[in-house]
Design an enzyme around this catalytic site. Sequence first.
Site, PDB file in Angstrom:
ATOM      1  CE  LYS A   2     -26.415   4.098   9.634  1.00  0.00           C
ATOM      2  NZ  LYS A   2     -25.256   4.721  10.287  1.00  0.00           N
ATOM      3  CD  GLU A  11     -19.079   0.436   6.440  1.00  0.00           C
ATOM      4  OE1 GLU A  11     -18.734   1.484   6.988  1.00  0.00           O
ATOM      5  OE2 GLU A  11     -20.022  -0.261   6.867  1.00  0.00           O
ATOM      6  CE  LYS A  33       9.162 -19.044   7.168  1.00  0.00           C
ATOM      7  NZ  LYS A  33      10.110 -17.936   6.863  1.00  0.00           N
ATOM      8  CB  SER A  55     -26.011   1.858  14.647  1.00  0.00           C
ATOM      9  OG  SER A  55     -25.834   2.792  15.701  1.00  0.00           O
ATOM     10  CB  THR A  99     -17.165   9.658 -15.738  1.00  0.00           C
ATOM     11  OG1 THR A  99     -17.946  10.782 -16.153  1.00  0.00           O
ATOM     12  CG2 THR A  99     -17.259   8.557 -16.789  1.00  0.00           C
ATOM     13  CG  HIS A 100     -15.543  13.138 -13.369  1.00  0.00           C
ATOM     14  ND1 HIS A 100     -14.278  13.647 -13.220  1.00  0.00           N
ATOM     15  CD2 HIS A 100     -15.669  12.845 -14.697  1.00  0.00           C
ATOM     16  CE1 HIS A 100     -13.672  13.694 -14.395  1.00  0.00           C
ATOM     17  NE2 HIS A 100     -14.498  13.193 -15.312  1.00  0.00           N
TER      18      HIS A 100
HETATM   19  N1  ARG Z   1      12.722 -20.192  10.626  1.00  0.00           N
HETATM   20  C1  ARG Z   1      13.636 -19.894   9.593  1.00  0.00           C
HETATM   21  C2  ARG Z   1      12.980 -19.001   8.539  1.00  0.00           C
HETATM   22  O1  ARG Z   1      11.825 -18.905   8.558  1.00  0.00           O
HETATM   23  C3  ARG Z   1      14.078 -21.145   8.952  1.00  0.00           C
HETATM   24  C4  ARG Z   1      15.429 -21.075   8.339  1.00  0.00           C
HETATM   25  C5  ARG Z   1      16.426 -20.893   9.376  1.00  0.00           C
HETATM   26  N2  ARG Z   1      17.750 -20.924   8.852  1.00  0.00           N
HETATM   27  C6  ARG Z   1      18.783 -20.560   9.571  1.00  0.00           C
HETATM   28  N3  ARG Z   1      19.947 -20.633   8.988  1.00  0.00           N
HETATM   29  N4  ARG Z   1      18.672 -20.114  10.790  1.00  0.00           N
HETATM   30  O2  ARG Z   1      13.632 -18.385   7.723  1.00  0.00           O
END
Ligand code: ARG
Length: 470
Positions: free
Chosen positions: A290, A297, A332, A284, A156-157
């Site tokens: 090393k 890491e 995305k 290294s 601990t610590h």
């Molecule tokens: N490429 C768009 C997205 O990832 C798809 C949906 C697009 N919809 C629109 N009304 N322009 O959100």
Amino acid sequence: MKKVVSRSGRFARGPAADVAAFSESISFDWRLGKHDIAGSLAHAAMLRKVGLLTTAEHRTISAGLEEIRGEIERGTFKWKAELEDVHMNIEAELTRRVPAGAKLHTGRSRNDQVALDMRLWLREEIGALVGEVRGLQRAFLDCAEQNASVIIPGYTHLQRGQPVYFAHHLLAYVEMLERDRERLGNCLDRVNVCPLGNGALAGSTLPLDREFVAKQLGFVDAQGRPRVTQNSMDGVSDRDFIIEFAATAALLAVHLSRLAEDVILWASAEFNFIKIADAYTTGSSLMPQKKNPDVAELTRGKSARVIGNLMSLLTLLKGLPMTYNRDLQEDKERLFDTADTVRACVRLMTAMLAHTTVNAQVCRAAAGDPQLLATDLADYLVRKGVPFRQAHHVVGAVVALADKLGKPLDRLTLEEFQSVDQRFGTDIHAVFDLDQAMARRNLVGAPGTKEVCAQMARWGRLLRQRGLHA
Ligand code: ARG
């Protein structure tokens, strides 16, 4: 610029080149190709079922989609930036090949389509990640079993506290990962709801069969009943499931980062508890001697990205009015990066662990520090009826005496013990027998000899019988 599917009619011309470059997503959402096609196949089957496609139209659309799927799989399908995103790329190419393709988008918007694709993608990804987490748990268990008798100081610590089995320390990570796995399963439950049929935001006037699509795509509950989103506006703009995944992944990444920190410490000359195989370390460019624990890491470092992605996603959502807004396209890359990064970290830490050996002797020497049993000494007095607060004070004085005499705690004579407190008896040195001390720690969850064995057996049953994806 060529006319693209969604712009025909309303617009006299396509977007300016810099607008097209700014707004395209095909450079990253091509990863949804397989899922976009699965969604379209189910949608087309539904359109045929409700009479919006003829059997012949359905057949040609399906065949065209399958053909494109094959080309995507083989890497021969040509993604076109001017077609903006994965949805339009596939639909435009389908329609070019199959005239009936022009009917595929009936009752559908890219807004519900992209929500569907993301859910399909994430569902698959969670399944794969759970499998990898299981693999890491198994690697921990293997390492624990191979070093079942190794004892190390528990800290601990970052100061030595009490002795624990090395296996007990590893099983702590197995517990953390189990919670991660449960959270992933929990997240999957909310991912697994079908948004198709929500249209742009307000459903459709056409007689779509949403339940049919949901069933086709496996959006079902434990009883096989279809699960569809219950509000079209929420259905197209909800990204909670992505944030939940990002949060779950961030916590998993934090767990891996903590593990990485332990590994880095243990591999240092100062600890020297473990040796990582050469293949999982780097050298290294300047210092010839090393051997650096870079995998650990980088795992620690990459957790920062995953945490950052969660913050990006929360910030992305926070100011959006209902319903779909183009901002959502930004989800995305953050999601893909989170999934890729966390999976790579889990995989690499699993492999590194499998190629790590334990320096049992060094561990034993460290665990043999008699001060680690100072608490046991206090417990000894407690058994003789001394109130714990007093016992704690007395043992503190004993430690100070040993320090003054320049002796390890277990080398003090009975007289020296008794000079501090008369209640120390002739059996006092037995307290320092490490194996007996470990046997005494027999509460549930404690690092006792029997207890740790039982935990290893329990995890063996859980991890080895359920199979990889359980
Ligand atoms: N490429 C768009 C997205 O990832 C798809 C949906 C697009 N919809 C629109 N009304 N322009 O959100």
